[in-house]
Write an enzyme that holds these catalytic residues in place. Structure first.
Site, short mmCIF file in Angstrom:
data_model
loop_
_atom_site.label_atom_id
_atom_site.label_comp_id
_atom_site.label_asym_id
_atom_site.label_seq_id
_atom_site.Cartn_x
_atom_site.Cartn_y
_atom_site.Cartn_z
CE LYS A 66 8.02 -19.02 18.41
NZ LYS A 66 8.69 -19.00 17.11
CE LYS A 102 3.16 -21.63 9.97
NZ LYS A 102 4.06 -20.76 10.75
CG HIS A 133 9.95 -22.21 6.17
ND1 HIS A 133 9.02 -21.97 7.15
CD2 HIS A 133 11.15 -22.28 6.81
CE1 HIS A 133 9.63 -21.91 8.33
NE2 HIS A 133 10.92 -22.09 8.14
CG ASP A 183 4.04 -20.23 14.83
OD1 ASP A 183 3.79 -19.65 13.76
OD2 ASP A 183 5.17 -20.19 15.39
CD GLU A 210 11.29 -21.45 16.56
OE1 GLU A 210 11.72 -20.64 15.74
OE2 GLU A 210 10.09 -21.51 16.92
CE LYS A 251 13.55 -25.34 8.22
NZ LYS A 251 14.44 -24.24 8.55
CG HIS A 309 6.82 -25.66 10.28
ND1 HIS A 309 6.55 -25.34 8.97
CD2 HIS A 309 6.98 -24.47 10.92
CE1 HIS A 309 6.55 -24.02 8.83
NE2 HIS A 309 6.81 -23.47 10.01
NE ARG A 346 -2.68 -0.40 3.19
CZ ARG A 346 -3.36 -0.49 4.32
NH1 ARG A 346 -4.65 -0.44 4.30
NH2 ARG A 346 -2.76 -0.61 5.47
C1 BG6 Z 1 7.62 -20.19 11.24
C2 BG6 Z 1 6.96 -19.86 12.54
O1 BG6 Z 1 6.72 -20.82 10.38
O2 BG6 Z 1 8.74 -21.03 11.48
C3 BG6 Z 1 7.94 -19.20 13.49
O3 BG6 Z 1 5.86 -18.98 12.31
C4 BG6 Z 1 9.18 -20.06 13.64
O4 BG6 Z 1 7.35 -18.96 14.76
C5 BG6 Z 1 9.74 -20.46 12.28
O5 BG6 Z 1 10.14 -19.32 14.37
C6 BG6 Z 1 10.87 -21.46 12.43
O6 BG6 Z 1 11.49 -21.66 11.21
P1 BG6 Z 1 13.03 -22.08 11.10
O7 BG6 Z 1 13.26 -22.22 9.63
O8 BG6 Z 1 13.83 -20.97 11.72
O9 BG6 Z 1 13.18 -23.37 11.85
#
Ligand code: BG6
Length: 492
Positions: free
Chosen positions: A341, A149, A179, A236, A217, A183, A241, A50
């Site tokens: 986390k 996502k 994603h 999330d 993480e 990987k 994943h 925008r």
């Molecule tokens: C994302 C989540 O899809 O994946 C995040 O929304 C997360 O919360 C991330 O931190 C982790 O991805 P990666 O590639 O760093 O393991």
């Protein structure tokens, strides 16, 4: 070094061009692919958002982003300048009418290009962006839409998004990103399982005791507290994943590597997941939320403080689960999943623990019955390790201990691991949807997640606190130890 085959010339329109994903992931990924010669010189990357901004100003932003997110050793000034020349910008209101004619005019300059529309915006805008693309005649055979996502926050909202996008794009032109599937080490799971006879023969309940999937993480919620607090770790990370990793671990061999063969097999695994009911939710799930603690030796705040105050959030930042895949192959083999986390390490791994030998010919003190373990390290220190029992050298009788057959990908391949988005973006241009999620996969995964979310919502107790920098609440340890098993942690 593998030969790089250039993709077809494209005009990629990135909606959400000033957002975090574009700056942090998409632009760097496109830069690397350009630098390696995979993106033809006639391609354009057209930022759309925008904000009113000139193309020059967008290029300047992109330059700053690339300098920030790409290591200096990979930034070649000439290549960077040449890459920036391919960037353009249009101010477009995804939810309204402004800017669409400008975008249409720009795209009309090169009608034959492959046209990926990357929606790096809030999912609320997916429907209106797609309707606008259609209303302005911007969808043709060479168009694809890429959805980031989260695709919804439950089955109902996911269906609404899928319906809205599906009204204007056929399923083959919709690329739903997870994603993790991009990987390298995750793709390697396919190679490990289906290019090696030794493992596939062992991939059964007769031989495997259980499987663990850990995605840890160290980060907290960073600048995303607003989104995260409405999401939580299950939505999330697990719904997408971790379940995708589970699918690649558990699925039958697809007939070929084409998109539908692979996705058909993953779908069967998702369908075979035993729903978690209110009756067993206490026994097979643990939710946690981090309290203040220390990560990497540095003190960190609690989740609630990260949210900016004393809110009584019940959002989980940690989940541990014991899942069952109800099929002949996997009956009786638990899959233990955990993610969170503010854990002690950024670490993603899959551990396949084989059954202990049924009987030991070795004396009791020789520890002869340690089971074999296959550890697939997805990140960091990517590699595969097989723990086998060996004899301790030298005199002293038959003493045994586990030793590793160890492949470190870094040492073996000695090359940079491309970021997941590099592969995925090029697959979008190629029109190869193998590493993307099909509508039915996303919806079945949501249906499973919904039943767990509902069971949790009906429980009076909040998530259990765990100190930042620990592996989650102690209940997560009890979850697996009740079954006489332990989380794989000894070498971390
Ligand atoms: C994302 C989540 O899809 O994946 C995040 O929304 C997360 O919360 C991330 O931190 C982790 O991805 P990666 O590639 O760093 O393991």
């Amino acid at each position: 070094m593998a030969t790089i085959i250039p993709v077809a010339s494209f005009d990629c329109v990135v909606f959400g061009a000033t957002g975090d994903l574009t700056t942090r992931k998409l632009l760097p990924a496109l830069y690397y692919r350009y630098k390696d010669g995979q993106i033809p010189g006639t391609s354009r990357i057209i930022g759309a958002s925008r904000s009113e901004m000139s193309a020059e100003a967008f290029r300047e932003r992109a330059r700053d982003a690339l300098k920030r997110f790409i290591p200096a050793r990979d930034l070649d000034e000439d290549k960077l300048a040449a890459f920036l020349d391919h960037l353009d910008y249009v101010a477009v209101d995804g939810a309204g009418d402004d800017g669409w004619d400008d975008l249409a005019a720009k795209l009309a300059e090169r009608p034959d290009q492959v046209r990926p529309y990357y929606l790096a915006t809030s999912p609320d805008l997916y429907g209106s962006i797609c309707r606008n693309l259609s209303a302005h005649g911007l969808i043709g055979e060479k168009s694809r839409v890429v959805l980031e996502k989260p695709i919804g926050k439950d089955l109902k909202s996911a269906r609404a998004i899928n319906d809205a996008v599906g009204e204007v794009f056929p399923e083959e032109q919709i690329f739903r990103i997870d994603h993790y599937l991009g990987k390298e080490t995750v793709q390697n799971l396919l190679a490990l399982r289906f290019a090696n006879t030794i493992f596939e023969r062992l991939w059964t309940a007769d031989v495997i005791d259980h499987v663990q999937i850990t995605v840890g993480e160290t980060v907290g919620v960073e600048g995303r507290a607003g989104y995260y607090d409405t999401s939580g770790a299950l939505r999330d990370m697990v719904q997408n994943h971790l379940l995708q990793l589970l699918c690649l671990m558990a699925m039958e061999s697809p007939l070929t590597l084409d998109a539908n063969s692979v996705r058909d097999e993953k779908l069967k695994v998702l369908r075979a997941l035993k729903p978690i009911t209110p009756r067993d939710v206490q026994a097979v799930t643990v939710r946690g939320q981090y309290s203040a603690g220390a990560v990497d030796g540095k003190p960190v705040e609690s989740y609630r403080t990260d949210l900016g105050g004393e809110t009584a959030s019940r959002t989980e930042t940690f989940v541990a689960l014991k899942l069952e895949v109800q099929s002949w192959r996997w009956a009786g083999v638990p899959f233990y999943l955990r993610t969170g986390k503010r854990l002690p390490q950024k670490l993603s791994e899959i551990v396949v623990q084989f059954r202990a030998s049924p009987f030991s010919i070795f004396p009791a003190e020789s520890f002869g019955r340690e089971p074999n373990r296959l550890v697939i390290r997805l990140q960091p220190e990517e590699g595969i390790k097989l723990e086998v029992m060996t004899k301790d050298p030298g005199p002293g009788g038959m003493r045994l201990r586990p030793t590793n057959l160890d492949i470190s990908f870094e040492e073996t391949f000695k090359q940079r691991y491309p970021d997941a988005y590099e592969r995925l973006l090029m697959d979008v241009v190629r029109g190869n949807a193998t590493l993307f999620m099909r509508r039915d996969e996303v919806e079945v995964a949501w249906a499973w997640a919904d039943s767990l979310l509902k069971a949790w919502a009906d429980r009076p107790e909040p998530p259990r606190a765990y100190p930042a920098g620990s592996w989650g609440p102690t209940a997560a340890i009890a979850l697996i130890e009740r079954d006489g098993r332990t989380w794989h942690e000894e070498m971390h």
